[in-house]
Design a protein around this motif. Structure first.
Motif, PDB file in Angstrom:
ATOM      1  N   SER A  23       0.773  -1.067   0.268  1.00 24.82           N
ATOM      2  CA  SER A  23       0.041   0.028   0.057  1.00 24.82           C
ATOM      3  C   SER A  23       0.737   1.229   0.122  1.00 24.82           C
ATOM      4  CB  SER A  23      -0.830   0.062   1.389  1.00 24.82           C
ATOM      5  OG  SER A  23      -0.102   0.412   2.292  1.00 24.82           O
ATOM      6  N   VAL A  24       0.409   2.342  -0.342  1.00 26.35           N
ATOM      7  CA  VAL A  24       1.039   3.668  -0.370  1.00 26.35           C
ATOM      8  C   VAL A  24       1.347   4.223   0.953  1.00 26.35           C
ATOM      9  CG1 VAL A  24       0.742   6.078  -1.160  1.00 26.35           C
ATOM     10  CG2 VAL A  24      -0.025   4.420  -2.691  1.00 26.35           C
ATOM     11  N   ASN A  25       0.388   3.988   1.841  1.00 25.66           N
ATOM     12  CA  ASN A  25       0.843   4.153   3.379  1.00 25.66           C
ATOM     13  C   ASN A  25       2.007   3.332   3.793  1.00 25.66           C
ATOM     14  OD1 ASN A  25      -1.208   6.262   3.618  1.00 25.66           O
ATOM     15  ND2 ASN A  25      -2.944   4.665   4.251  1.00 25.66           N
ATOM     16  N   SER A  26       1.993   2.010   3.707  1.00 25.35           N
ATOM     17  CA  SER A  26       3.050   1.378   4.369  1.00 25.35           C
ATOM     18  C   SER A  26       4.391   1.878   3.517  1.00 25.35           C
ATOM     19  CB  SER A  26       2.591  -0.301   4.048  1.00 25.35           C
ATOM     20  OG  SER A  26       3.076  -0.574   2.622  1.00 25.35           O
ATOM     21  N   LEU A  27       4.392   2.134   2.320  1.00 26.88           N
ATOM     22  CA  LEU A  27       5.613   2.131   1.646  1.00 26.88           C
ATOM     23  C   LEU A  27       6.011   3.875   2.347  1.00 26.88           C
ATOM     24  CD1 LEU A  27       4.888   1.185  -1.966  1.00 26.88           C
ATOM     25  CD2 LEU A  27       6.592   0.262  -0.448  1.00 26.88           C
ATOM     26  N   ALA A  28       5.193   4.487   2.347  1.00 26.45           N
ATOM     27  CA  ALA A  28       5.491   5.990   2.745  1.00 26.45           C
ATOM     28  C   ALA A  28       6.155   5.883   4.191  1.00 26.45           C
ATOM     29  CB  ALA A  28       4.241   6.960   2.811  1.00 26.45           C
ATOM     30  N   ASN A  29       5.493   4.953   5.211  1.00 25.11           N
ATOM     31  CA  ASN A  29       6.102   5.055   6.380  1.00 25.11           C
ATOM     32  C   ASN A  29       7.387   4.178   6.476  1.00 25.11           C
ATOM     33  OD1 ASN A  29       3.644   6.367   7.469  1.00 25.11           O
ATOM     34  ND2 ASN A  29       2.764   4.308   7.659  1.00 25.11           N
ATOM     35  N   GLU A  30       7.506   3.481   5.757  1.00 19.95           N
ATOM     36  CA  GLU A  30       8.550   2.434   5.780  1.00 19.95           C
ATOM     37  C   GLU A  30      10.171   3.193   5.406  1.00 19.95           C
ATOM     38  OE1 GLU A  30      10.742  -1.774   3.791  1.00 19.95           O
ATOM     39  OE2 GLU A  30       8.479  -1.435   4.208  1.00 19.95           O
ATOM     40  N   TYR A  31       9.957   4.069   4.131  1.00 18.63           N
ATOM     41  CA  TYR A  31      10.789   4.850   3.677  1.00 18.63           C
ATOM     42  C   TYR A  31      10.887   6.181   4.081  1.00 18.63           C
ATOM     43  CZ  TYR A  31      11.663   0.438   0.903  1.00 18.63           C
ATOM     44  OH  TYR A  31      11.885  -0.698   0.499  1.00 18.63           O
ATOM     45  N   HIS A  32      10.053   6.670   4.948  1.00 15.52           N
ATOM     46  CA  HIS A  32       9.932   8.060   5.385  1.00 15.52           C
ATOM     47  C   HIS A  32       9.738   9.086   4.238  1.00 15.52           C
ATOM     48  CE1 HIS A  32      11.372   6.170   9.100  1.00 15.52           C
ATOM     49  NE2 HIS A  32      12.295   5.871   8.549  1.00 15.52           N
ATOM     50  N   LEU A  33       8.763   8.677   3.489  1.00 13.78           N
ATOM     51  CA  LEU A  33       8.286   9.503   2.364  1.00 13.78           C
ATOM     52  C   LEU A  33       6.844  10.200   2.733  1.00 13.78           C
ATOM     53  CD1 LEU A  33       9.186   7.110  -0.545  1.00 13.78           C
ATOM     54  CD2 LEU A  33      10.469   9.056   0.109  1.00 13.78           C
ATOM     55  N   ALA A  34       6.583  11.095   2.031  1.00 13.41           N
ATOM     56  CA  ALA A  34       4.885  11.872   1.940  1.00 13.41           C
ATOM     57  C   ALA A  34       4.151  10.666   1.369  1.00 13.41           C
ATOM     58  CB  ALA A  34       4.832  13.108   1.634  1.00 13.41           C
ATOM     59  N   VAL A  35       2.995  10.434   1.746  1.00 12.82           N
ATOM     60  CA  VAL A  35       1.883   9.628   1.043  1.00 12.82           C
ATOM     61  C   VAL A  35       1.776  10.198  -0.445  1.00 12.82           C
ATOM     62  CG1 VAL A  35      -0.431   8.892   0.802  1.00 12.82           C
ATOM     63  CG2 VAL A  35       0.848   8.716   3.130  1.00 12.82           C
ATOM     64  N   GLN A  36       1.879  11.891  -0.410  1.00 10.40           N
ATOM     65  CA  GLN A  36       1.552  12.418  -1.819  1.00 10.40           C
ATOM     66  C   GLN A  36       2.846  12.177  -2.657  1.00 10.40           C
ATOM     67  OE1 GLN A  36       1.563  13.773   1.072  1.00 10.40           O
ATOM     68  NE2 GLN A  36      -0.448  15.011   1.467  1.00 10.40           N
ATOM     69  N   THR A  37       3.847  11.915  -2.293  1.00 15.83           N
ATOM     70  CA  THR A  37       5.122  11.657  -3.017  1.00 15.83           C
ATOM     71  C   THR A  37       5.005  10.085  -3.675  1.00 15.83           C
ATOM     72  OG1 THR A  37       6.457  12.880  -1.652  1.00 15.83           O
ATOM     73  CG2 THR A  37       7.640  11.727  -3.004  1.00 15.83           C
ATOM     74  N   VAL A  38       4.708   9.419  -2.897  1.00 14.94           N
ATOM     75  CA  VAL A  38       4.622   8.019  -3.276  1.00 14.94           C
ATOM     76  C   VAL A  38       3.311   8.085  -4.446  1.00 14.94           C
ATOM     77  CG1 VAL A  38       4.180   5.460  -2.809  1.00 14.94           C
ATOM     78  CG2 VAL A  38       5.606   6.900  -1.173  1.00 14.94           C
ATOM     79  N   THR A  39       2.252   8.523  -4.188  1.00 14.48           N
ATOM     80  CA  THR A  39       1.094   8.531  -5.085  1.00 14.48           C
ATOM     81  C   THR A  39       1.541   9.183  -6.251  1.00 14.48           C
ATOM     82  OG1 THR A  39      -0.323   8.523  -3.227  1.00 14.48           O
ATOM     83  CG2 THR A  39      -1.287   9.319  -5.323  1.00 14.48           C
ATOM     84  N   GLY A  40       2.341  10.345  -6.417  1.00 11.21           N
ATOM     85  CA  GLY A  40       2.694  10.869  -7.616  1.00 11.21           C
ATOM     86  C   GLY A  40       3.514  10.162  -8.333  1.00 11.21           C
ATOM     87  N   TRP A  41       4.299   9.273  -7.781  1.00  6.04           N
ATOM     88  CA  TRP A  41       5.499   8.417  -8.483  1.00  6.04           C
ATOM     89  C   TRP A  41       4.688   7.287  -9.179  1.00  6.04           C
ATOM     90  CZ3 TRP A  41       9.641   7.836  -4.094  1.00  6.04           C
ATOM     91  CH2 TRP A  41      10.297   8.981  -4.203  1.00  6.04           C
TER      92      TRP A  41
END
Length: 91
Positions: A23-41
């Motif tokens: 999930s976007v949330n799990s990736l954002a949390n694990e890699y210390h990224l903003a959810v919007q950043t992961v969603t944009g990618w």
């Protein structure tokens, strides 16, 4: 706060993990990224169609092609006007 730069390889690996079911949330949390950043990618890497040769085209590539086409159309209009002006000048 300065903007962090990420390598294309890192972005691709995050998108690949998302495509594998994370999930976007799990990736954002694990890699210390903003959810919007992961969603944009993920959106930029999304396949939106194929080119004339059947190769997949991502949203980012499609947007770049649209931007280039708009630039070329503008240049074409400028050249048309220049041709008209030069034609009048020669007569």
């Amino acid at each position: 706060m300065p903007t962090r730069k990420y390598t294309p390889e890192f972005k691709s690996s995050i998108v690949a993990l998302y495509n594998d079911g994370r999930s976007v949330n799990s990736l954002a949390n694990e890699y210390h990224l903003a959810v919007q950043t992961v969603t944009g990618w993920v959106k930029k890497a999304q396949i939106v169609g194929t080119d004339a040769k059947g190769n997949p085209v991502t949203r980012a590539e499609f947007n770049a092609m649209q931007k280039e086409m708009a630039r070329l159309k503008e240049e074409n209009e400028i050249l048309k006007l220049a041709a008209v002006l030069l034609g009048k000048h020669r007569k």
